[in-house]
Structure formats: structure tokens, C-alpha cells
Design an enzyme around this catalytic site. Structure first.
Site, short mmCIF file in Angstrom:
data_model
loop_
_atom_site.label_atom_id
_atom_site.label_comp_id
_atom_site.label_asym_id
_atom_site.label_seq_id
_atom_site.Cartn_x
_atom_site.Cartn_y
_atom_site.Cartn_z
N GLU A 228 0.90 -1.09 0.07
CA GLU A 228 -0.03 0.02 -0.19
C GLU A 228 0.84 1.22 0.18
O GLU A 228 1.48 1.68 0.90
CB GLU A 228 -1.00 -0.13 1.32
CG GLU A 228 -2.20 0.91 1.02
CD GLU A 228 -1.81 2.47 1.35
OE1 GLU A 228 -1.60 3.05 0.48
OE2 GLU A 228 -1.62 2.64 2.53
N CYS A 262 -2.30 8.92 3.03
CA CYS A 262 -2.37 8.44 1.41
C CYS A 262 -3.72 8.74 0.70
O CYS A 262 -3.61 8.95 -0.57
CB CYS A 262 -2.29 6.72 1.43
SG CYS A 262 -0.36 6.38 2.39
#
Length: 460
Positions: A228, A262
Site C-alpha cells: 500500500e 495516503c
């Protein structure tokens, strides 16, 4: 690698921790493997009891854990408490659902009695970042421990106390020794861990650079990996959007956790018809952000996690301007002390400006004027990243159709990308691969074993 707690608001160095020795790493791998041989046979009822116990401890001692997060990485205390609450929810989710998610699957085969079993792989390595010191860990630990795997944690070097506290949490919840272990590992030791034959996989959340290195090491060792990585989420505003509510979500979606998320709303793409109205309202709302002590309830803009992080984003702003972008600083001047960055809006970021394709990990908003909805989709997809995104419109059915055209792992209609215990998380393109949470996450590191019973007289 220096593991230390340095308060992002005051700059004070509070505590340091020594790197793990090679012998400590070797012993941790051995202990994790030995623990796996027992833990994989532990029933789901016992695993669920421990997950529920961990959730209960988090909720009981929320102030302790939240204060630790704010001290180490600087997030607002209200956001730190929300992170602890979300972490508890994830523990409870897997306590309640792991057995069902991993239940054997019967296959409709004519000439055999066939089923797929989900078996744990073994020892896993989790490499986690600093921006959500508990949530990032629990979203790999809760599913994989519930699945019967054991876990070694290499956390970010600036949140060592959070890493140690998480290990103690798991032990206090009743997890056997060796099933979860925090290691203050060095970069060379990470490769050693990955190459050990007893370690079966690695999950990383972090930068593109770190992901590329770890993925290469895992690939060379023929180990499963999930990544990720970064994101530059598009926040698409259509002409019929409820403008004030959309602006409110844009300000929150970009600036929560100091903009160090993010999936924060980094690229705001507004159709031409309402662009000027959105820009005016957005600036008028960003000016109300108040930078200050993250422990103060009135503070709404947190410092960045480190001086290096603040310096990096300031340099990126300067570079963006040097390539032709317009940078507008917004709001009261942020304090000189602490790792603050002035909220900044970047406009006129042309297609030949490399900053258009960067991730700004802080309170910097890029705004784009789209000719129409098709152009908005084009701009949204014109990114190396593909993590999350948003579409704002008065017509949610139409919004869902626009969302289907955006190339990301997640798209929300009328809400910034968010994390919940019962929703999957992950992206595509340079945002990485694999999924965390719900059934997708728990099955990333299991052996999908086929068992087929066939009549001995059946043809080959």
C-alpha cells in the site's frame, strides 16, 4: 537507523531506542515460527476472544494510547482518539467474522467432492509507516493473526513507543508469546528476515521507494507481498454538487492528519461551471484552520511528523512554482516552532509540470479546472497513482457512473475516501497491490488449498 521519539510540536527529543541486534532478529524469527506451529491449531473461538480483549483494552485506555500517538507523530488529539476507536473496531470485526470469512468453500464439480480450504502460511513481516501508528498495524495484525499466522513488526523509526505499546497490548489481551513481535530492525535486517525460509510473506505500507525495494527483495526470495503505497486522490466536483457541504468535505478531506494521509483529497478537480465558486469558498474555509498544539481542542491544523517532512514539502512547493504553478498561501501564519507548513493552494499546474504527478504529503491542495465531466475524469486518471477518490454530485446514481470511470482501488460518492473496519482498502497502479481489511485482506496470506475426493474408478 535511529529509533527515537521527537515531539513534532516542540522538537524535543524524548527517548531513543537501540537497533535490534542480529541475534535478537534471529531469535524473533525462531520464536515466531515455533509459535506458528501452535497458533495455527488454535480455534477461532480463542482467537476471537483475544481480538475482543484487545479492542476492549483500546477503548478502556483510549487516552493513554491517543496521547502516545499525538506525542510521537503530532496528530490532533481528537484524531488520535478516532484512530484508536477505529483500531478497536477492526479487532472486533475479525473477532466476529474471521471464521465465516475463512470457511471452506464447496466447488460445483460433477465428478468430485471438492472444496477450498484457507490455511495460514506462517510467519509474516509487516513494515508500517508513522502516519497512523496503530491503525496501519492493526489492519494487518488483526486479520492475519485471526487467520492463524504470526507476525513480526518493523514499524517506522519515529514511532517506537507506539510500536512497543502495540506489542504490549497484544500480550495483555492474551496473545501467546511469539505470535506478535515488534523489532527495531535495520534495513539490512529486513532483507535478512525476508530471505529466511520460515518467513512466508511481507506486507508494506509506505513510500514508492520503500515498496520497490521490499517488493524486489520479496520477489527474489519468491515470497508473497502486498504493498500500500502513495496516493494523489482526485476530489471531483460536478456542477450540481451541494457547494458548501462539498467545500466542507474538501477542507477536511485534505487537511486531516496534517494532510499526511495516503487517501487525503490531494487533487481537486472542479468542472468549469462552478470552479470559481468552489475556489472562493475553499479559500474562505481553509483560512479558518488554526495551527497549534495538537493537544489543544481548538487546534485544527497539526504539525507535520518531522522537520524533514516539512522541509521536503516546502521544497516541493518551490519546485512546482519553478515549473510554472501558482502557489497561494492561505490563512494565518503558522508558528515558527514545530514542523508546520503553511496551507498552500497550487493552481495552474500544467500537464508539463512534473509536480502535477507528485504526492504532496502535507497541507497542499492542487486545484484543476475541468472543461466538463469527461475532462474531469481525464484529469482524475492522469496520475501515476490509483488509491482512492471522490465524486460530489446531487445525483448519486450519476456519481456512481462517474466513479466507475476513475482508475483507482476505491471511489466514494459525496464523501472523501475513508477507512472503516468493514470496507476493503487498497489501490492500483503505483499505489501498490493487494488489499487489506474484510475478506479480501484476511485471504491475502492464506493457502487456498484444494481438497478433492474423486471416485477411484473415475476416468483421468
Amino acid at each position: 537507523m535511529t529509533y527515537e521519539t521527537r515531539n513534532p510540536y516542540t522538537g524535543d527529543l524524548l527517548v531513543t531506542f537501540p537497533d535490534a541486534s542480529d541475534s535478537e532478529v534471529k531469535q524473533a524469527i525462531e520464536n515466531a515460527h515455533d509459535a506458528f506451529l501452535l497458533w495455527k491449531n488454535t480455534g477461532f473461538t480463542e482467537r476471537a476472544r483475544i481480538m475482543h480483549a484487545a479492542a476492549e483494552l483500546l477503548r478502556r485506555d483510549v487516552d493513554y494510547y491517543a496521547n502516545l500517538l499525538t506525542i510521537e507523530m503530532g496528530k490532533l488529539i481528537s484524531e488520535a482518539k478516532a484512530e484508536i476507536a477505529l483500531s478497536a473496531d477492526i479487532f472486533d470485526y475479525y473477532a466476529d467474522n474471521a471464521q465465516k470469512l475463512l470457511a471452506p468453500q464447496k466447488l460445483p464439480v460433477a465428478d468430485a467432492d471438492a472444496e477450498i480450504l484457507c490455511e495460514p502460511l506462517g510467519v509474516l513481516l509487516a513494515i508500517e509507516p508513522w502516519n497512523f501508528p496503530f491503525y496501519q498495524v492493526v489492519r494487518i495484525a488483526a486479520p492475519q493473526i485471526s487467520a492463524g499466522n504470526t507476525l513480526l513488526l518493523k514499524h517506522a523509526s519515529n514511532v517506537p513507543q507506539a510500536a512497543a505499546a502495540f506489542e504490549k497490548l497484544m500480550l495483555d489481551a492474551g496473545l501467546p508469546q511469539g505470535v506478535f513481535k515488534n523489532l527495531y530492525a535495520t534495513r539490512s535486517q529486513i532483507e535478512t528476515i525476508i530471505n529466511d525460509p520460515r518467513v512466508q510473506g511481507v506486507a508494506l505500507t509506505g513510500s514508492e521507494g520503500a515498496g520497490a525495494v521490499v517488493a524486489a527483495q520479496a520477489g527474489k526470495a519468491l515470497k508473497k507481498s502486498t504493498l500500500e503505497l502513495g496516493g494523489a486522490d482526485a476530489f471531483v466536483v460536478l456542477a450540481d454538487a451541494d457547494m458548501q457541504k462539498t467545500i466542507n468535505w474538501a477542507v477536511l478531506g485534505r487537511h486531516w492528519n496534517g494532510g499526511q494521509v495516503c487517501v487525503s483529497s490531494k487533487r481537486m478537480i472542479i468542472v468549469d461551471e462552478v470552479y470559481d465558486r468552489f475556489l472562493e469558498g475553499y479559500i474562505g474555509s481553509v483560512v479558518n484552520l488554526k495551527a497549534g498544539d495538537p493537544f489543544e481542542p481548538s487546534t485544527t491544523l497539526a504539525p507535520l511528523s518531522s522537520k524533514a517532512a516539512a522541509d521536503e514539502i516546502k521544497d516541493k512547493i518551490r519546485q512546482a512554482v519553478s515549473y510554472g504553478a501558482t502557489a497561494t498561501e492561505v490563512g494565518p501564519i503558522v508558528p515558527d516552532s514545530g514542523n508546520f507548513v503553511q496551507p498552500t493552494i497550487l493552481t495552474d499546474v500544467a500537464e508539463d509540470n512534473p509536480a502535477r504527478y507528485w504526492e504532496f504529503f502535507g497541507p497542499v491542495s492542487m486545484l484543476f479546472r475541468a472543461k466538463d465531466e469527461d475532462d474531469a475524469v481525464h484529469i482524475a486518471n492522469d496520475s501515476p497513482f490509483g488509491l482512492g477518490g471522490s465524486v460530489f454530485t446531487a445525483n448519486p446514481i450519476h456519481g456512481a457512473e462517474i466513479a466507475k470511470r476513475i482508475s483507482t482501488g476505491m471511489v466514494f460518492v459525496n464523501h472523501p475516501t475513508m477507512a472503516k473496519a468493514d470496507l476493503p482498502f487498497g489501490g492500483v497502479k503505483r499505489s501498490g497491490y493487494g488489499r487489506e481489511l474484510v475478506g479480501l485482506g484476511i485471504k491475502e496470506f492464506v493457502n487456498h488449498k484444494l481438497i478433492a475426493i474423486v471416485d477411484i474408478d473415475a476416468p483421468f
